[in-house]
Motif scaffolding. Structure first.
Motif, PDB file in Angstrom:
ATOM      1  N   UNK A 212       0.811  -1.216   0.000  1.00  0.00           N
ATOM      2  CA  UNK A 212       0.000   0.000   0.000  1.00  0.00           C
ATOM      3  C   UNK A 212       0.846   1.269   0.000  1.00  0.00           C
ATOM      4  N   UNK A 213       0.301   2.312  -0.573  1.00  0.00           N
ATOM      5  CA  UNK A 213       0.907   3.630  -0.465  1.00  0.00           C
ATOM      6  C   UNK A 213      -0.144   4.687  -0.766  1.00  0.00           C
ATOM      7  N   UNK A 214      -0.267   5.710   0.092  1.00  0.00           N
ATOM      8  CA  UNK A 214      -1.248   6.765  -0.217  1.00  0.00           C
ATOM      9  C   UNK A 214      -0.802   7.633  -1.392  1.00  0.00           C
ATOM     10  N   UNK A 215       0.443   7.480  -1.816  1.00  0.00           N
ATOM     11  CA  UNK A 215       0.957   8.323  -2.903  1.00  0.00           C
ATOM     12  C   UNK A 215       1.254   7.514  -4.163  1.00  0.00           C
ATOM     13  N   UNK A 216       0.749   6.279  -4.211  1.00  0.00           N
ATOM     14  CA  UNK A 216       1.038   5.424  -5.358  1.00  0.00           C
ATOM     15  C   UNK A 216      -0.057   5.455  -6.408  1.00  0.00           C
ATOM     16  N   UNK A 217      -0.242   4.327  -7.102  1.00  0.00           N
ATOM     17  CA  UNK A 217      -1.308   4.262  -8.093  1.00  0.00           C
ATOM     18  C   UNK A 217      -2.634   3.944  -7.392  1.00  0.00           C
ATOM     19  N   UNK A 218      -3.699   3.839  -8.179  1.00  0.00           N
ATOM     20  CA  UNK A 218      -5.033   3.677  -7.587  1.00  0.00           C
ATOM     21  C   UNK A 218      -5.090   2.457  -6.679  1.00  0.00           C
ATOM     22  N   UNK A 219      -4.512   1.363  -7.129  1.00  0.00           N
ATOM     23  CA  UNK A 219      -4.544   0.145  -6.317  1.00  0.00           C
ATOM     24  C   UNK A 219      -3.835   0.357  -4.985  1.00  0.00           C
TER      25      UNK A 219
END
Lengths: 588, 456
Positions: A212-219
């Motif tokens: 997970x990452x809040x700054x990544x892609x939609x997934x």
């Protein structure tokens, strides 16, 4: 701009100078600390042990009726001095301090504990054996892989975010398509939570946390925000997490930041302006109709129950000024800003003061006689005293419109048919028109007509989780494609969605103001309250269509009248064939 | 411009060297991993006693300037890290939303670095609850990640001289070691896209006597990516008229069974006698490269390559949580700052570098000490380890240092510093050393004719 860098440099060198002194200090009092560890070591707060009967109810499922305050505070008090941060029952671990082993052990016990896995969990296998260990071509590999749930087949290829329209992308929005690993993992995890399979929950949460990452892609964003919700649920800290998130947002919100985000959202996505255009069209037509029918000059009054910061009204004022031939009629707007009783309101009051001034200035500019009033209301809308609002300031000739953009869901769904009752109270105001705009998601987990039970059963949790995931996947997907890659406004909108997700996943339904319903449900409620639908005129439909042309491909308008399921009222805004926002107009 | 860099260098270099020594000392207190919480409390109080940060905690954030925001972020990050160090995870969780609101991956350098440290702390807190720290290793993920990292690395190469510094100095050291030999075998322990090697090919092709054979053995997590790299390098070598062979090994060096496995076919085993073998490795904390440090050292010792070139980050992975956290915050603040200095309009590329590379590294460090995430006692400084394993340093003061200076002179960045310390080269940003390049040869190698310390 390198403040942080300089400051850290300064402090790092200071730390070095003083490191000798803290070392000596720390040794003197370590004894008392270690004893406090032991006293709480066996505490766990995922669910009560089977001895409490019923075989492990959710913490708040058991207690929230009578011990409302306590149920989320208690674990925290316990935790202050303890180190037992496990989400699980102790039997899953060899000892309550097993997490510490990961720090101290040398190479062993690195993987999450797996009791059922037949395969050995050792260090990464030597190169020579890796090909045989992998098994099937798309199976999981390497040492840590041996602890993965073997039934998952994940696709990590980049989500097809750039390609527009078409069947492929609509499938992707629906979840389960190529590269939608987050939805897959999250649903598995939610099922494991409902089944109280703590080992599987742990495995899946570990995987989600790594990905997970809040700054990544939609997934990655979906994984991040839903994981936050699951985490809060498992630690029975939903309301507390939510209030911390809301307070942090409130402290850092200003008029400028709010306006910037709202305007940018309107500029790049029709999500909010779709409802505004449709509702304004219906309100304006009903006002002009009233004016044409009346013998004396009319006064108009809009009761705005929407927390949309009046972004809807400038276009209405403009239209009113141009469409009314001679004397522009007087317009009053009473805007009700409601918030959960516990929610901080300082930022909202700041923002609304500024908005009021701007609205009055704009009305002067347009030559519309205008008065503006803000009513701050703590609690949900059902508790608002509509009669005390004094909406007939111009006497009986005042034409009243009630505007509910994303506001009906703010009425907490409850056993006492609170939403039906609220619709009925709107009917008693005898408005010319009521406009209802809602986001299309089925997040009320029980039928209030049949059950007055709490909506916090496991089946309810699974339903809301799955539907919330579907809805916010589409929302995040539309944000991703509409905004530039590097946009602070988009991050703010996503964070807002993240708060809604925490509410839906980890807070009791009886306190939730995020429980969206479908057009079918709302239409049924409006009808039973004595309203009948007003079809949008061709002019209004044209306005909406021309609005959508201003945005990127992927958005479309759908007539709900063609679709039986929507009970023949209103229109939908769809993103990649998926209806997401519903706009409708009603008259008594 | 070159002149400016050269004449400015000595003064700054001395300062940088001093700063680095100070930093080493700061990082060294040998505490037990995740040690006693009280020491963390004491440390934090010392950290915060300096700045006005604590006093500002409740100021209206929205109206304040970027400087104040940076101070508040720093204060919050340290408080949160301290809570994690003391195992007070609830307290840590309470602080995370405020950090996320104040930070931004698209803001000023301090806001950016804070966004990733906040994210890393968030992941770390959940890891602590779960008691699960190991990194994910999924085959489909490895390929997707390799590709993403590859794209980001190319952007990094364009936005910052760090990658080129690594490539240039190592290539120069390899050329020196080749010293007239005409069969070269490079073993790249983490080849990625092989960005380093076209530069070496170019120099080899431009020499009067072209090499008789040129072979690269590349290790990596995904065979697909390795093969694509091999094809690109083969095409490039062909365009220069160089002989070239590529040998991909999917896996980690520490898992390679023995030296023979590094050489593949029997034909290559025989070839080995004539070749000059060089091992290269650029360190990072994106993921674990060796698999096992101990086996890696053992393998290198029995391989006895003519040269080992290493580029290491000047950043500790072990030690107690708070010390590691502060050191990493210091290090990455400098990196983000440096990146912001050169990025200019390339906003999307900068974001890719920060998220895919630096953000991922920060997560690994904040998790449990570096990319292995085991807390295992590992090799912290490879130089020391190689020395123990029977290697001695080869000085980089000659042409590698010159090349590095030329490189820095070619770019508009002003904050970078180059220090020659012992036999190594250190690249820093405003007095903080970021990378150390070093080269090693077998200590008892009688054939090694080159003196170990020549200065040009």
């Amino acid at each position: 701009m390198d403040t942080l860098f300089k400051l850290v440099s300064l402090q790092a060198s200071e730390q070095q100078q003083q490191s000798a002194s803290y070392n000596s200090r720390s040794t003197t009092s370590s004894g008392s600390r270690s004893s406090s560890h032991q006293t709480n070591a066996s505490y766990n707060y995922y669910y009560h042990s089977t001895s409490s009967g019923g075989g492990g109810q959710y913490y708040y499922g058991q207690q929230h009726q009578h011990q409302h305050q306590q149920y989320y505070l208690e674990p925290y008090q316990q935790e202050e001095c303890g180190n037992a941060h496990h989400l699980y029952m102790d039997e899953d671990f060899s000892s309550s301090s097993s997490s510490r082993q990961h720090f101290h052990s040398h190479g062993a016990a690195v993987q999450p504990p797996t009791s059922s896995a037949a395969t050995p969990t050792g260090p990464t296998p030597p190169l020579s054996t890796s090909s045989t260990a992998a098994g099937a071509a798309h199976a999981l590999f390497e040492a840590a892989d041996l602890s993965f749930p073997p039934d998952l087949n994940l696709d990590f290829s980049s989500p097809a975010s750039s390609s527009g329209g078409g069947a492929a992308s609509s499938a992707a929005v629906g979840g389960g398509g190529g590269g939608r690993w987050a939805s897959q993992l999250l649903l598995e995890c939610a099922r494991a939570v409902a089944a109280r399979d703590s080992q599987r929950v742990q495995q899946l949460m570990w995987m989600l946390n790594e990905l997970a990452s809040p700054y990544g892609d939609v997934e990655q964003k979906l994984a991040s925000y839903f994981l936050q919700g699951l985490f809060a649920r498992l630690t029975a800290s939903g309301p507390r997490t939510l209030s911390t998130l809301a307070a942090a947002s409130d402290r850092n919100t200003s008029f400028d930041s709010t306006r910037r985000t709202a305007l940018r959202f309107q500029e790049l996505s029709p999500w909010s302006s779709f409802g505004h255009v449709a509702a304004n069209g219906a309100i304006l037509e009903s006002f002009l109709e009233a004016a044409a029918a009346a013998s004396e000059p009319q006064r108009f009054h809009i009761l705005d129950l929407s927390n949309t910061f009046c972004t809807q009204w400038p276009t209405l004022l403009e239209a009113l000024a141009t469409r009314s031939a001679n004397d522009t009629p007087h317009l009053s707007i009473t805007t009700v800003v409601s918030a959960a009783p516990s929610a901080p309101t300082a930022a909202v009051q700041r923002v609304m003061r500024e908005i009021g001034q701007r609205m009055e200035k704009f009305a002067r500019l347009m030559g519309v006689p205008f008065s503006f009033r803000t009513v701050h209301h703590a609690g949900d809308l059902a508790e608002l005293d509509l009669d005390a609002l004094d909406l007939r300031d111009g006497g009986a000739t005042t034409a009243l419109a009630v505007n509910c953009v994303n506001s009906l869901r703010g009425v907490v769904p409850g056993g006492a048919r609170r939403r039906d009752a609220f619709a009925a109270s709107l009917r008693r105001l005898d408005p010319r028109v009521v406009t209802v705009v809602e986001e299309e998601a089925d997040l009320v987990a029980f039928d209030p007509d049949e059950s007055e039970e709490s909506g916090d059963t496991e089946a309810a949790f699974l339903k809301v989780f799955g539907e919330g995931l579907r809805f916010f996947s589409a929302y995040m997907d539309s944000l991703e494609e509409s905004f530039p890659k590097t946009s602070n406004e988009r991050v703010a909108l996503e964070r807002g969605a993240g708060r809604a997700i925490v509410d839906l996943v980890s807070c009791p339904a009886s306190e939730s103001m995020e429980r969206r319903e479908t057009a079918v449900s709302w239409a049924r409620r409006m009808r039973s309250a004595g309203f009948s639908p007003v079809a949008f005129s061709e002019d209004v439909a044209d306005d909406v269509r021309s609005l959508l042309r201003r945005y990127r491909e992927g958005w479309s308008m759908r007539d709900a009248g063609l679709d039986d399921s929507a009970a023949g009222a209103g229109v939908f805004l769809a993103w990649k064939e998926q209806p997401l926002v519903w706009a409708s107009a009603w008259r008594p | 411009m070159l002149q400016g860099v050269l004449s400015r260098a000595p003064a700054t270099d001395a300062a940088a060297a001093a700063a680095m020594k100070a930093k080493r000392a700061a990082a060294s207190p040998g505490e037990e991993e995740e040690g006693d919480g009280r020491s963390a409390r004491g440390k934090r109080q010392q950290l915060l006693a300096l700045g006005p940060a604590t006093a500002l905690a409740s100021a209206a954030a929205a109206e304040e300037g970027p400087e104040t925001r940076g101070l508040r972020l720093l204060s919050l990050l340290l408080r949160c890290a301290e809570a994690v160090a003391m195992d007070q995870l609830t307290e840590a969780r309470e602080l995370l939303p405020e950090i996320a609101e104040l930070a931004s991956p698209f803001g000023s350098s301090p806001e950016r670095v804070a966004a990733y440290f906040g994210d890393a702390l968030c992941a770390r807190v959940l890891s602590s609850y779960l008691g699960a720290y190991s990194p994910l290793a999924l085959r489909p993920l490895a390929a997707a990640q390799s590709r993403r990292v590859a794209v980001a690395f190319q952007a990094y190469n364009a936005l910052s001289p760090l990658v080129k510094f690594s490539h240039f100095t190592a290539n120069q050291a390899i050329l020196q070691a080749l010293d007239g030999e005409d069969c070269l075998h490079v073993i790249d322990l983490d080849i990625m896209q092989g960005l380093q090697w076209p530069g070496l090919f170019h120099i080899l092709a431009s020499r009067p006597r072209k090499p008789r054979s040129l072979r690269i053995t590349g290790l990596g997590a995904s065979l697909d990516v390795l093969e694509a790299t091999g094809r690109r390098l083969a095409d490039f070598a062909a365009s220069l008229g160089l002989p070239f062979e590529f040998h991909p090994i999917e896996g980690k060096i520490g898992h390679v069974a023995d030296v023979a496995a590094l050489f593949g076919s029997r034909q290559h085993q025989q070839q080995r006698e004539d070749e000059t073998t060089v091992v290269h490795w650029m360190h990072h904390c994106l993921y674990d490269v060796t698999g096992s440090d101990v086996s890696t050292v053992r393998l290198l010792r029995s391989l006895r390559p003519k040269l080992i070139t290493i580029v290491e980050q000047d950043l500790g992975h072990s030690g107690d949580f708070l010390g590691r956290f502060v050191e990493a915050l210091h290090y990455y603040s400098a990196l983000f700052d440096a990146l912001g200095d050169g990025a200019g309009a390339a906003e999307a590329e900068r974001h890719a570098v920060e998220r895919q590379l630096l953000g991922a590294e920060i997560r690994n460090i904040v998790a449990v000490g570096g990319p292995k995430r085991t807390g295992e006692v590992r090799v912290e400084r490879w130089g020391d380890e190689l020395r123990r394993a029977g290697f001695r340093p080869v000085s980089l003061h000659g042409s590698p240092a010159t090349q590095a200076r030329l490189l820095l002179g070619m770019y508009p960045w002003k904050g970078y510093t180059l220090v020659e310390e012992d036999a190594c080269l250190k690249l820093g940003w405003k007095d903080l050393s970021l990378l150390t390049a070093s080269a090693w040869e077998p200590a008892d190698d009688a054939a090694a004719s080159a003196p170990t310390t020549t200065t040009s």
